[in-house]
Design a protein around this motif. Structure first.
Motif, PDB file in Angstrom:
ATOM      1  N   PHE A   1       0.823  -1.204   0.000  1.00 48.87           N
ATOM      2  CA  PHE A   1       0.000   0.000   0.000  1.00 48.87           C
ATOM      3  C   PHE A   1       0.864   1.263   0.000  1.00 48.87           C
ATOM      4  O   PHE A   1       0.558   2.229  -0.706  1.00 48.87           O
ATOM      5  N   MET A   2       1.955   1.256   0.778  1.00 45.64           N
ATOM      6  CA  MET A   2       2.786   2.449   0.847  1.00 45.64           C
ATOM      7  C   MET A   2       3.592   2.665  -0.435  1.00 45.64           C
ATOM      8  O   MET A   2       3.816   3.793  -0.851  1.00 45.64           O
ATOM      9  N   VAL A   3       4.013   1.567  -1.062  1.00 44.64           N
ATOM     10  CA  VAL A   3       4.717   1.699  -2.341  1.00 44.64           C
ATOM     11  C   VAL A   3       3.757   2.203  -3.411  1.00 44.64           C
ATOM     12  O   VAL A   3       4.082   3.122  -4.182  1.00 44.64           O
ATOM     13  N   ARG A   4       2.545   1.594  -3.477  1.00 47.99           N
ATOM     14  CA  ARG A   4       1.558   2.033  -4.463  1.00 47.99           C
ATOM     15  C   ARG A   4       1.097   3.461  -4.188  1.00 47.99           C
ATOM     16  O   ARG A   4       0.692   4.178  -5.100  1.00 47.99           O
ATOM     17  N   GLY A   5       1.153   3.872  -2.932  1.00 44.30           N
ATOM     18  CA  GLY A   5       0.732   5.223  -2.580  1.00 44.30           C
ATOM     19  C   GLY A   5       1.709   6.298  -3.011  1.00 44.30           C
ATOM     20  O   GLY A   5       1.420   7.495  -2.887  1.00 44.30           O
ATOM     21  N   LYS A   6       2.891   5.883  -3.514  1.00 47.40           N
ATOM     22  CA  LYS A   6       3.906   6.816  -4.026  1.00 47.40           C
ATOM     23  C   LYS A   6       4.342   7.833  -2.961  1.00 47.40           C
ATOM     24  O   LYS A   6       4.549   9.022  -3.235  1.00 47.40           O
ATOM     25  N   VAL A   7       4.508   7.341  -1.728  1.00 43.77           N
ATOM     26  CA  VAL A   7       4.910   8.234  -0.638  1.00 43.77           C
ATOM     27  C   VAL A   7       6.393   8.563  -0.699  1.00 43.77           C
ATOM     28  O   VAL A   7       6.848   9.519  -0.067  1.00 43.77           O
ATOM     29  N   VAL A   8       7.165   7.781  -1.457  1.00 43.00           N
ATOM     30  CA  VAL A   8       8.612   7.936  -1.427  1.00 43.00           C
ATOM     31  C   VAL A   8       9.058   9.292  -1.972  1.00 43.00           C
ATOM     32  O   VAL A   8      10.057   9.854  -1.524  1.00 43.00           O
TER      33      VAL A   8
ATOM     34  N   ALA B   1      -5.016   5.505   0.396  1.00 43.53           N
ATOM     35  CA  ALA B   1      -6.309   5.661  -0.284  1.00 43.53           C
ATOM     36  C   ALA B   1      -6.918   7.046  -0.104  1.00 43.53           C
ATOM     37  O   ALA B   1      -7.478   7.609  -1.044  1.00 43.53           O
ATOM     38  N   PHE B   2      -6.783   7.618   1.095  1.00 46.57           N
ATOM     39  CA  PHE B   2      -7.506   8.857   1.384  1.00 46.57           C
ATOM     40  C   PHE B   2      -6.615  10.100   1.471  1.00 46.57           C
ATOM     41  O   PHE B   2      -7.111  11.209   1.294  1.00 46.57           O
TER      42      PHE B   2
ATOM     43  N   LYS C   1      -8.888  -1.864  -7.103  1.00 50.88           N
ATOM     44  CA  LYS C   1      -7.992  -2.669  -7.943  1.00 50.88           C
ATOM     45  C   LYS C   1      -6.647  -2.881  -7.258  1.00 50.88           C
ATOM     46  O   LYS C   1      -6.128  -4.013  -7.236  1.00 50.88           O
ATOM     47  N   GLN C   2      -6.076  -1.808  -6.698  1.00 51.08           N
ATOM     48  CA  GLN C   2      -4.776  -1.927  -6.036  1.00 51.08           C
ATOM     49  C   GLN C   2      -4.867  -2.768  -4.758  1.00 51.08           C
ATOM     50  O   GLN C   2      -3.930  -3.478  -4.413  1.00 51.08           O
TER      51      GLN C   2
ATOM     52  N   TRP D   1      -6.931  -5.306  -4.323  1.00 50.58           N
ATOM     53  CA  TRP D   1      -6.999  -6.684  -4.799  1.00 50.58           C
ATOM     54  C   TRP D   1      -5.622  -7.185  -5.233  1.00 50.58           C
ATOM     55  O   TRP D   1      -5.213  -8.299  -4.905  1.00 50.58           O
ATOM     56  N   GLU D   2      -4.902  -6.339  -5.983  1.00 46.74           N
ATOM     57  CA  GLU D   2      -3.557  -6.713  -6.429  1.00 46.74           C
ATOM     58  C   GLU D   2      -2.616  -6.897  -5.233  1.00 46.74           C
ATOM     59  O   GLU D   2      -1.784  -7.809  -5.226  1.00 46.74           O
ATOM     60  N   GLY D   3      -2.747  -6.038  -4.227  1.00 43.42           N
ATOM     61  CA  GLY D   3      -1.918  -6.169  -3.032  1.00 43.42           C
ATOM     62  C   GLY D   3      -2.191  -7.464  -2.294  1.00 43.42           C
ATOM     63  O   GLY D   3      -1.261  -8.133  -1.828  1.00 43.42           O
ATOM     64  N   GLY D   4      -3.476  -7.828  -2.195  1.00 41.85           N
ATOM     65  CA  GLY D   4      -3.824  -9.093  -1.552  1.00 41.85           C
ATOM     66  C   GLY D   4      -3.274 -10.284  -2.315  1.00 41.85           C
ATOM     67  O   GLY D   4      -2.758 -11.243  -1.718  1.00 41.85           O
ATOM     68  N   GLN D   5      -3.358 -10.234  -3.644  1.00 45.88           N
ATOM     69  CA  GLN D   5      -2.811 -11.315  -4.472  1.00 45.88           C
ATOM     70  C   GLN D   5      -1.298 -11.436  -4.306  1.00 45.88           C
ATOM     71  O   GLN D   5      -0.771 -12.546  -4.161  1.00 45.88           O
TER      72      GLN D   5
END
Length: 435
Positions: free
Chosen positions: A67-74, A260-261, A269-270, A272-276
């Motif tokens: 979640f943090m990588v997909r959130g583009k916090v870097v 997310a917020f 979608k993200q 679901w992909e994270g869970g997979q």
């Protein structure tokens, strides 16, 4: 010794191309059939190694990282570090180390740290005149902090394998992680600072000005929510509010809410992909746990741990001598095996020796973790080196050379922790412990 013979045969078997879990499983079953004529307790052994509440933490920490990588916090993390440190000699390198340390406390993955921070930091360092070798090296070294600064999947696994509090292991990694980051930062300060001074004298480089209070405030505001995750997870464990598994669950939820917020980068979608992704990686890891558990069961049947204890007693091996031998063995294994396998193959064998020599399992776990980090940047197949090559397209030999100074610094850190155990043991000793 029997263990070294078995280990050599196992490694040779794995080099035939068999997956790690399949090689260990088939090898162990074959030995047990040879020794005992069968494996009557196979089912019980498998279930016994998977029936652990702590193992739930592994996919949850992976989900938090996703979640943090997909959130583009870097981007915000690196920008904040650069804002505060850009006026210092070697400031970009120090900012990269700082960003790696913070992201390590978010992702728990060295490869993810090197990949994510490297993609942002390397172009910036090259832009401001860093040599390619200097830029590659700091990302390679800083990326390894991912499995030392908690959360850390290898620490969870070692905790399960050695029956050691994962909360204590996480806390034990904090000060050594800060120490290692400080050593890396000091190296950047002196080496890059010297290079910058030379360029300034030549009139080809101007060091960025100190950030204004307004710029600092803006940087803090942008990175605030990302910076809340490490103290939220670690603080909860330190004060006994929740266990490591509960920390993983609440951390994953908090990361999801931020991504997310706040950053608005994660949707259904993200999720679901994270869970997979977490399920896929965890399934592979659990297969390795089962096969390594059976491997440990086989070693016990062959009395290998007892033989190792007897060898230590007969040869009057001291605690320091044994630790040095183990660090050398772990380094060699790290050149050819991945970290999870190393933990699960070696831990059941040496636990009786740790007890015999009065070696604290938490203290050993920290040195083990740093050694596993060292393997990540050791040529020829260190994963962080391959990641940096994939980011930059640089020749692997150039990336390998960039990592060599950081290998030396990590070996130095192991020596420091070995000499002063309280660097690892003080913080766990002050906390309210839970698994």
């Amino acid at each position: 010794m029997t263990f070294l013979i078995i280990l050599t045969v196992l490694i040779a078997l794995l080099y035939t191309g068999l997956p790690m879990f399949a090689g260990m499983f088939l090898f162990s079953v074959g030995i047990l059939f040879w020794v005992e004529g069968g494996v009557p307790t196979l089912g019980e052994t498998i279930l016994g190694h998977l029936d652990g509440y702590l193992l739930v933490a592994i996919p949850l920490f992976m989900l938090m990282s996703h979640f943090m990588v997909r959130g583009k916090v870097v981007d915000d993390l690196y920008a904040a570090a650069h804002t505060f440190l850009r006026h210092i000699p070697g400031g970009l390198g120090i900012a990269t180390v700082f960003a790696c340390a913070v992201f390590a406390a978010i992702s728990g993955s060295s490869v993810a740290t090197a990949l994510t921070i490297g993609a942002v930091a390397i172009p910036q360092m090259l832009k401001y005149g860093y040599s390619p070798r200097g830029a590659y090296g700091v990302v390679a070294g800083g990326g390894t902090l991912g499995i030392l600064i908690p959360p850390s999947a290898p620490m969870v696994l070692y905790g399960v394998a050695s029956d050691t509090s994962v909360g204590a292991l996480f806390m034990a990694g904090v000060i050594p992680g800060i120490l290692l980051a400080a050593i890396f930062a000091a190296y950047c300060f002196f080496t890059e600072g010297r290079r910058e001074a030379k360029l300034i004298a030549e009139g080809t480089f101007v060091r960025p000005a100190r950030a204004s209070l307004r710029e600092m405030g803006h940087a803090i505001k942008r990175s605030f929510w990302a910076l809340t995750l490490p103290p939220f997870v670690l603080g909860g464990m330190y004060f006994g509010i929740f266990t490591a598994t509960e920390a993983a669950a609440t951390g994953a939820l908090w990361a999801l809410l931020i991504a997310a917020f706040i950053y608005r980068q994660v949707g259904p979608k993200q999720i679901w992909e994270g869970g997979q992704e977490a399920a896929r990686i965890s399934a592979v890891l659990f297969m390795i746990i089962v096969s390594a558990g059976l491997f440990g069961h086989m070693l016990t049947k062959l009395h290998v741990p007892d033989q190792l204890v007897a060898w230590v007693v007969e040869n009057n091996v001291s605690r320091t001598q044994f630790l040095i031998l183990m660090m050398l063995l772990l380094f060699v294994l790290g050149l050819i095996l991945e970290s999870f396998s190393i933990i699960l193959i070696t831990t059941p064998v040496i636990l009786p020796v740790l007890a015999q020599l009065d070696i604290d399992r938490v203290w050993y776990g920290v040195m083990l973790t740093i050694n596993l980090e060292l393997a990540l940047i050791s040529p020829p197949v260190g994963m962080n080196l391959i990641v940096i090559r994939s980011i930059t397209g640089a020749p692997l030999v150039e990336v390998d050379k960039a990592a060599i100074p950081y290998m030396g610094m990590m070996a130095l850190a192991i020596g420091i922790i070995m000499l002063w155990p309280q660097l690892a043991l003080w913080l766990p000793g002050t906390m309210q412990l839970g698994n």
